[in-house]
Design an enzyme around this catalytic site. Structure first.
Site, PDB file in Angstrom:
ATOM      1  N   HIS A  74      -0.829   6.660  -1.873  1.00 45.92           N
ATOM      2  CA  HIS A  74       0.078   5.604  -1.394  1.00 45.92           C
ATOM      3  C   HIS A  74       0.120   5.408   0.120  1.00 45.92           C
ATOM      4  O   HIS A  74       0.732   4.453   0.602  1.00 45.92           O
ATOM      5  CB  HIS A  74       1.518   5.872  -1.865  1.00 45.92           C
ATOM      6  CG  HIS A  74       2.196   6.964  -1.080  1.00 45.92           C
ATOM      7  ND1 HIS A  74       2.005   8.290  -1.349  1.00 45.92           N
ATOM      8  CD2 HIS A  74       3.058   6.923  -0.037  1.00 45.92           C
ATOM      9  CE1 HIS A  74       2.702   9.024  -0.519  1.00 45.92           C
ATOM     10  NE2 HIS A  74       3.341   8.221   0.302  1.00 45.92           N
TER      11      HIS A  74
HETATM   12  C1  UD1 Z   1       7.347   5.130   2.165  1.00 46.31           C
HETATM   13  C2  UD1 Z   1       7.349   5.924   3.469  1.00 46.31           C
HETATM   14  C3  UD1 Z   1       6.359   7.065   3.364  1.00 46.31           C
HETATM   15  C4  UD1 Z   1       6.654   7.916   2.146  1.00 46.31           C
HETATM   16  C5  UD1 Z   1       6.736   7.046   0.898  1.00 46.31           C
HETATM   17  C6  UD1 Z   1       7.191   7.868  -0.278  1.00 46.31           C
HETATM   18  C7  UD1 Z   1       7.753   4.728   5.566  1.00 46.31           C
HETATM   19  C8  UD1 Z   1       7.109   4.162   6.771  1.00 46.31           C
HETATM   20  N1  UD1 Z   1       6.925   5.097   4.595  1.00 46.31           N
HETATM   21  O1  UD1 Z   1       6.040   4.611   1.974  1.00 46.31           O
HETATM   22  O2  UD1 Z   1       6.471   7.877   4.516  1.00 46.31           O
HETATM   23  O3  UD1 Z   1       5.607   8.850   2.005  1.00 46.31           O
HETATM   24  O4  UD1 Z   1       7.700   5.999   1.110  1.00 46.31           O
HETATM   25  O5  UD1 Z   1       6.810   7.261  -1.480  1.00 46.31           O
HETATM   26  O6  UD1 Z   1       8.943   4.820   5.492  1.00 46.31           O
HETATM   27  N2  UD1 Z   1       7.236  -1.087  -3.478  1.00 46.31           N
HETATM   28  C9  UD1 Z   1       7.610  -1.577  -4.689  1.00 46.31           C
HETATM   29  N3  UD1 Z   1       8.651  -0.991  -5.331  1.00 46.31           N
HETATM   30  C10 UD1 Z   1       9.344   0.062  -4.809  1.00 46.31           C
HETATM   31  C11 UD1 Z   1       8.945   0.545  -3.570  1.00 46.31           C
HETATM   32  C12 UD1 Z   1       7.883  -0.026  -2.896  1.00 46.31           C
HETATM   33  O7  UD1 Z   1       7.034  -2.528  -5.205  1.00 46.31           O
HETATM   34  O8  UD1 Z   1      10.277   0.553  -5.462  1.00 46.31           O
HETATM   35  C13 UD1 Z   1       6.081  -1.734  -2.783  1.00 46.31           C
HETATM   36  C14 UD1 Z   1       6.510  -2.952  -1.954  1.00 46.31           C
HETATM   37  O9  UD1 Z   1       5.468  -3.878  -1.992  1.00 46.31           O
HETATM   38  C15 UD1 Z   1       6.613  -2.356  -0.570  1.00 46.31           C
HETATM   39  C16 UD1 Z   1       5.464  -1.353  -0.573  1.00 46.31           C
HETATM   40  O10 UD1 Z   1       5.481  -0.817  -1.883  1.00 46.31           O
HETATM   41  O11 UD1 Z   1       6.472  -3.315   0.434  1.00 46.31           O
HETATM   42  C17 UD1 Z   1       5.585  -0.241   0.420  1.00 46.31           C
HETATM   43  O12 UD1 Z   1       6.844   0.382   0.314  1.00 46.31           O
HETATM   44  P1  UD1 Z   1       7.447   1.142   1.585  1.00 46.31           P
HETATM   45  O13 UD1 Z   1       8.742   1.768   1.228  1.00 46.31           O
HETATM   46  O14 UD1 Z   1       7.390   0.279   2.777  1.00 46.31           O
HETATM   47  O15 UD1 Z   1       6.361   2.236   1.886  1.00 46.31           O
HETATM   48  P2  UD1 Z   1       5.817   3.417   0.995  1.00 46.31           P
HETATM   49  O16 UD1 Z   1       4.331   3.269   0.884  1.00 46.31           O
HETATM   50  O17 UD1 Z   1       6.602   3.562  -0.238  1.00 46.31           O
HETATM   51  N1  UDP Z   2       6.438  12.121  -7.697  1.00 48.22           N
HETATM   52  C1  UDP Z   2       7.111  11.769  -8.863  1.00 48.22           C
HETATM   53  N2  UDP Z   2       6.564  10.794  -9.656  1.00 48.22           N
HETATM   54  C2  UDP Z   2       5.399  10.177  -9.358  1.00 48.22           C
HETATM   55  C3  UDP Z   2       4.727  10.546  -8.171  1.00 48.22           C
HETATM   56  C4  UDP Z   2       5.284  11.510  -7.344  1.00 48.22           C
HETATM   57  O1  UDP Z   2       8.170  12.317  -9.166  1.00 48.22           O
HETATM   58  O2  UDP Z   2       4.973   9.309 -10.141  1.00 48.22           O
HETATM   59  C5  UDP Z   2       7.047  13.130  -6.808  1.00 48.22           C
HETATM   60  C6  UDP Z   2       6.133  14.226  -6.311  1.00 48.22           C
HETATM   61  O3  UDP Z   2       6.025  15.281  -7.255  1.00 48.22           O
HETATM   62  C7  UDP Z   2       6.834  14.647  -5.036  1.00 48.22           C
HETATM   63  C8  UDP Z   2       7.372  13.349  -4.503  1.00 48.22           C
HETATM   64  O4  UDP Z   2       7.422  12.453  -5.615  1.00 48.22           O
HETATM   65  O5  UDP Z   2       7.944  15.490  -5.327  1.00 48.22           O
HETATM   66  C9  UDP Z   2       6.414  12.835  -3.459  1.00 48.22           C
HETATM   67  O6  UDP Z   2       6.676  11.521  -3.167  1.00 48.22           O
HETATM   68  P1  UDP Z   2       5.642  10.578  -2.446  1.00 48.22           P
HETATM   69  O7  UDP Z   2       4.274  11.052  -2.693  1.00 48.22           O
HETATM   70  O8  UDP Z   2       6.015   9.220  -2.847  1.00 48.22           O
HETATM   71  O9  UDP Z   2       6.035  10.731  -0.915  1.00 48.22           O
HETATM   72  P2  UDP Z   2       5.631  11.725   0.260  1.00 48.22           P
HETATM   73  O10 UDP Z   2       5.887  13.106  -0.190  1.00 48.22           O
HETATM   74  O11 UDP Z   2       4.215  11.467   0.637  1.00 48.22           O
HETATM   75  O12 UDP Z   2       6.539  11.317   1.363  1.00 48.22           O
END
Ligand code: UD1
Ligand code: UDP
Length: 356
Positions: A195
């Site tokens: 992601h």
């Molecule tokens: C964010 C965090 C990242 C973290 C991740 C955990 C920042 C800069 N990034 O990244 O550090 O590792 O969360 O998962 O804060 N979207 C959906 N549904 C949702 C959520 C997101 O469709 O419920 C899609 C949307 O198009 C959105 C895109 O994902 O614009 C990115 O979501 P965003 O929260 O900006 O960044 P993450 O990649 O989730």
């Molecule tokens: N995770 C989850 N379901 C999923 C994918 C990840 O519960 O489908 C959990 C994973 O085990 C970990 C956390 O989500 O505990 C990590 O989140 P993510 O990778 O979104 O964010 P990051 O840790 O990179 O910030």
């Protein structure tokens, strides 16, 4: 009143043990949800599964650019904190929700506790690095998941406010893993998550990751983040991904199912900061799809191998690592992230310092 601000999947997972520990100690608490993650399977499922009460308010700030999202959270949060006037604001990890919380609370002179303080990638092009640096420097107390994080903070002159409590995600992992029946012996799998901005921002990068997936041996189960699903479609790569016969793409799963998957895995292929560390809890080696500083103890142990999916030599090495990866029994797993009682240690430190 102690207020927590959370908004992302990993933050709900980190919140659960601390919320429960503070509840057991009799403290009044309030949860604010930024709305950064909003799909049911990216948000509500974690509240339900981990027994966290519904947030008092959701700021619905998901989507948009970094600045738009951060600004929207800041505006909403300021209003809520003025209403709550908490004695302490707790922030988690390194996301835009964390950054917004840090700036708003600092300006309102509300003391901040930062959970998962101190990791550094030493790369400011990594958006999370900026969030972490700002948050750590604005916090009054810093809870580190490991000793390397503490050393990073000491180098930045923040050592006096920092404590190694161990990783709070280990508390959550154990709370779920202990309640799960050992599955019948099943086929070992590779679990994949994907992601990061760095790995979804260009077609070339995404295609190179799919090429690595094609070359890996064995079944791969991939609960796919919605961002990645959208980017694959946007770059016309969705069909290519679907055609990889040994790759099963599924919707994001709740934490219980995630622990079940991890506990079946011989290898975790990921760019997740959280999951790469959890790999050591679950006994699966980790192949990390970015070359940046992170969890260096796991790298030294040759538990975690980082690679560049766009560099052929690096890919060859990663494939060799993947081929050799086998599940590792509990006594042989690395133990750099505490004993699963991080939340209790945090409550103790907050009490000692008169912050709650
Ligand atoms: C964010 C965090 C990242 C973290 C991740 C955990 C920042 C800069 N990034 O990244 O550090 O590792 O969360 O998962 O804060 N979207 C959906 N549904 C949702 C959520 C997101 O469709 O419920 C899609 C949307 O198009 C959105 C895109 O994902 O614009 C990115 O979501 P965003 O929260 O900006 O960044 P993450 O990649 O989730
Ligand atoms: N995770 C989850 N379901 C999923 C994918 C990840 O519960 O489908 C959990 C994973 O085990 C970990 C956390 O989500 O505990 C990590 O989140 P993510 O990778 O979104 O964010 P990051 O840790 O990179 O910030």
């Amino acid at each position: 009143m102690i207020t927590h601000i959370v908004g992302n999947r990993p933050q709900f997972i980190k919140l659960a043990p601390l919320y429960h520990a503070l509840e057991n100690a009799g403290y009044e608490q309030s949860i604010i949800h930024s709305g950064q993650h909003y799909d049911e399977n990216m948000s509500d499922v974690f509240f339900a599964e981990l027994g966290i009460p519904a947030p008092r308010v959701n700021l619905s700030a998901g989507g948009g650019s970094h600045a738009q999202m951060t600004a929207k959270i800041m505006v909403g949060l300021e209003e809520e904190l003025l209403a709550d006037r908490p004695k302490l604001l707790v922030l988690y990890g390194d996301t835009n929700t964390t950054l917004a919380g840090a700036i708003v609370a600092a300006k309102l002179c509300i003391p901040i506790a930062h959970v998962e303080a101190g990791p550094r990638t030493h790369d400011q092009e990594n958006p999370e690095e900026c969030n972490r640096i700002v948050t750590d420097h604005l916090s009054k107390i810093l809870f580190c998941p490991d000793t390397i994080s503490l050393q990073n903070l000491e180098r930045e002159g923040l050592g006096q406010a920092a404590y190694v409590t161990g990783d709070i995600m280990y508390d959550t992992y154990l709370s779920i893993a202990d309640g799960i029946q050992q599955p019948d012996p099943q086929e070992e799998i590779i679990v994949m998550t994907w992601h990061r901005q760095e790995n979804t921002c260009s077609r070339e990068r995404m295609e190179s990751i799919l090429q690595v997936v094609e070359r890996l041996e064995g079944k791969i189960v991939c609960p796919l983040h919605p961002r990645t699903r959208k980017c694959l479609a946007e770059y016309g790569l969705w069909e290519k991904a679907e055609k990889i016969a040994h790759l099963e793409i599924i919707e994001p799963v709740g934490y219980t199912e995630m622990v079940r998957l991890m506990n079946r895995a011989r290898l975790i292929l990921t760019d997740s900061g959280g999951l790469s560390k959890e790999s050591s809890f679950a006994g699966a080696k980790c192949l990390f799809m970015l070359e940046m500083d992170l969890w260096d103890d796991l790298v030294k142990d040759q538990w975690m191998h980082k690679f560049n999916p766009q560099d052929e030599e690096s890919v060859e090495e990663a494939l060799r690592f993947a081929k050799q990866a086998e599940r590792v029994a509990l006594p042989e797993r690395p133990k750099h992230y505490g004993d699963g009682h991080a939340a209790e240690k945090m409550v103790q430190k907050l009490k000692e310092r008169g912050m709650i």
